[in-house]
Write a protein that holds these residues in place. Sequence first.
Motif, PDB file in Angstrom:
ATOM      1  N   LEU A 119       0.808  -1.157   0.084  1.00 27.33           N
ATOM      2  CA  LEU A 119      -0.137  -0.050  -0.053  1.00 27.33           C
ATOM      3  C   LEU A 119       0.856   1.363   0.022  1.00 27.33           C
ATOM      4  O   LEU A 119       0.672   2.182  -0.701  1.00 27.33           O
ATOM      5  CB  LEU A 119      -0.963  -0.083   1.400  1.00 27.33           C
ATOM      6  N   HIS A 127      -6.797  -1.098   4.211  1.00 27.80           N
ATOM      7  CA  HIS A 127      -6.700  -1.788   2.619  1.00 27.80           C
ATOM      8  C   HIS A 127      -7.514  -0.942   1.725  1.00 27.80           C
ATOM      9  O   HIS A 127      -7.088  -0.964   0.594  1.00 27.80           O
ATOM     10  CB  HIS A 127      -6.884  -3.036   2.730  1.00 27.80           C
ATOM     11  N   GLN A 174      -6.231   1.829  -1.059  1.00 25.27           N
ATOM     12  CA  GLN A 174      -5.648   1.613  -2.371  1.00 25.27           C
ATOM     13  C   GLN A 174      -6.532   2.103  -3.551  1.00 25.27           C
ATOM     14  O   GLN A 174      -6.242   2.273  -4.839  1.00 25.27           O
ATOM     15  CB  GLN A 174      -5.144   0.309  -2.411  1.00 25.27           C
TER      16      GLN A 174
END
Length: 743
Positions: free
Chosen positions: A520, A582, A585
């Motif tokens: 990331l 997460h 992204q």
Amino acid sequence: MNEYFAVILIVVIAIVFNNLNTKIRKLEKEISDLNSRVNKTTLQSVITPEVTPAEEIITSQQIHPQESPREDIRPHENKNLPPTEQKDWLNPVFEFLKQNILTIIGIFTLVLGIGYFVKYAIDKNWIGETARAGIGLCTGAGIILVGHFLRKNYKTFASIITGGGIAILYFTATIAFREYHLFSQNTAFMITSVITAISIILSYYYKSEVLIIISLIGGFTAPLMISTGQSNYPFLFIYLTLLNIGMLAVTFLKHWKSVGWTAYVFTTIYLFYWTEEKPQLLSVTFYIISYIIFYVFALLDYFRKKELSTLDILMLVLINCSSVIGLYYTFDQLQYEPVIIFPIIFAIVNSVLFFREHTRKSTGTPFSVFAGITVSLITIAIALQFKTHLITSIWAIESALLLFIWKKTGHKIFKTCFHLLFPLVIFAQIATWSEYFNVENLNIVFNPVFLTSLVTITSTVINLYLLRNTEKEKETEKSNFFEDLTAIIGYGVIYIALLLEITYHMQDMPWGPISNVGLLFTIYYIFILLMLRKQLRISNDIQTGLLIILCFLMIINISAPTSEVVEDILSKGLQPSFYLLHLLQWIPLIYVLFKIIPNTEFHKSKISYWIISLAFITSVSCELHHSYVLTVSQDVMSSYAAKKHFNIVYLPIIWTILSSLFIYIGLKKDIQEYSKIGFVLVGIMVLKLYGYDVWQMDNISRISAFIALGVILLLSSFTFQRLKNIIRNMVDKKDKNEENTDL
């Protein structure tokens, strides 16, 4: 027999040399007569020149200036003159070697020949130890005497000959002390000191820069010649200080810069060796004395002519750098505080000169140099106070200083020095990063490793800014290979430094979260570079490469690492909120799709459409997959059934919707590649559905899936038909308008 042959050979060589010398003298006399005749003829032609018609016209124009007015040309208005070409500082050295290499080899061979002769005589027991030393001293004195008689007509040749004689004296005194023990160490030191003093006096008397360099080399190596292995550093550095003061006096009188550089190299080597072998507080005194001597040496032209040459600037940079390294290392080994006192003192010295230039309202080269050195020393002091690594920090700051001076002065030697120093900075930084694997419990951010990396990052950012070429430089430089390579390495250094700091403090977590965060961070780092591509002047090829890397990183991150994160959350190893990290992204992916790619040359090749589509399809499919599993699963065991159900029932539906979307965009934007991608995705979905999924479903799931897919396909087909009709009507209307216009 060999002895007689050697004598005969020497006699023959002497006769041949005498004949050649006689012929050379005759040629010199003839050339001298011809030169005198040519000079007389030239002088007469200057006194009584012939007046040509053109000259008569010019003369008449000078007599009647009102008939042909001239432009008033002033020196300061001559702006279009080409810049003066900088001379390569190595050219004089190569010229000297090219013209005198035979002389140098000859005197070296002669010294070796005399040495072998003395050895042969020793092996035959012709002479004793005292006689051997006497022969060496007499031979050296004889060669110096020969050089004395040749100095008027053959200055350089005589200097090299005299230097060879001085070398023989040094080696003879060394052998007499170390091998034969004819006198004590103090006597040997006095003899070598006298030889050094005589050689320096002869150099000044002969006005020979070559000879004084040879003399200095002998003077600095003399302590090594008479060393007995006992370190008497105070006595040694008193001797070196006196030698450096003599060097400074000769430089002041004769303006021989090479003399000072020779002394600086030897003095720095001696000081560093003392500091590393036996750190003492007394060495601080000699560091400061040497700093003063060589700083005055570097500023001689500045106080004389109010200017700084290239070598003077380089000396200022090096003496500050070497002095700070040696003094800091000494204080650190002896555990004295504060360690930043010397960078601060040196910064104050340079700031005085900086403010002197400021009060004179001068913004030339000295102003920029003193400002750059002052800022770099203050930066070094701050870095060392935070316990950063010495060599890495100083080299990083010095590399930025060299590039800054090159930008301000235009002297290419500083750019060359930067290219030589920058790889050393990288190697030193890699060695610094290795401590992440050896040290535990480092503080977040405020630890020596990352603070050192922060210094390197700062200097790298400055380097990248300074390396941005101006329009003028782009015209004159055909290749910017080193600048591009330095920029790529610089971006890599910044990336690795930040990534290692992040992953170090996550080392206690499972592999999934670590790799997920690392990927990331990489995605966002590339995303930031793409956003700043114009400001950073990133080339189109590099932009395309970054976009391709970004797409594949999205595919990698959304698959394996994210699956590990989902399993860790279900096994209670991670908090469910970690999954929200997460989801970040998607911000760079959406921005890249709609803002960056349309403004780049990414789509010059057809393969780019397939790469970006693969990243988008994979990201959407995996993201919905992970969200579904997290929503319906209670633990890891139940997630397996959820994954299977999603892949069989929902994934064909998702791919059908995505394929319809790609076909729609391809028709609307008239991009055939998107339409091809849509049809390929439909084909893959149909093969998957009828080849595998249908045999794994129960009746209800099979009915639901087929009904849903059928409805979606029919709606998509209806939408495409409408879109085709709209496009056809627009084309027909356009054709009619063109026909009416023609009529």
